[in-house]
Design a protein around this motif. Structure first.
Motif: not given
Length: 126
Positions: A67-73, A77-88
């Motif tokens: 569900r989550f994907t971590m990446s860096r650019n 010089n930035t980190l990302y955390l793409q969060m999909d199908s989020l749950k409570p």
């Protein structure tokens, strides 16, 4: 001096998506292990994603895998955390962190990280 600044948190409905950002200054993110942690009220801080300094491979906790994907650019010089199908149960304050140590993403903890951002709140409504 190293600074980490998170952004992108907010309120989202169950099943929705958010993308967190962590902008770094003072060092190159590609040189170090980096991770995203989260802390819910009354709970310990837990690691959810990590990117290895040695090969750029990413690792995820079982609770977010798929569900989550971590990446860096690098240029940004930035980190990302793409969060999909989020749950409570994903509701928490999310932190990015940098480790100066030679650690393994498969065996790391809060104590291994030297620098932390201020955190950004993610709230998932049911």
């Amino acid at each position: 001096q190293l600074h980490l600044v998170e952004s992108g948190g907010g309120l989202v409905e169950t099943g929705g998506s958010l993308r967190l950002s962590c902008a770094a200054s003072g060092l190159s993110l590609g040189t170090y292990n980096a991770a995203w942690f989260r802390q819910a009220p009354g709970k310990e801080r837990e690691g959810v994603a990590c990117i290895s300094r040695s090969n750029g491979q990413t690792y995820y906790s079982d609770s977010v895998k798929g569900r989550f994907t971590m990446s860096r650019n690098h240029p940004e010089n930035t980190l990302y955390l793409q969060m999909d199908s989020l749950k409570p149960e994903d509701t928490a304050v999310y932190f990015c962190a940098i480790s100066l140590k030679f650690i393994s993403c498969s065996d790391h903890g809060v104590e291994d990280y030297n620098f932390w951002g201020q955190g950004t709140q993610v709230t998932v409504s049911s």
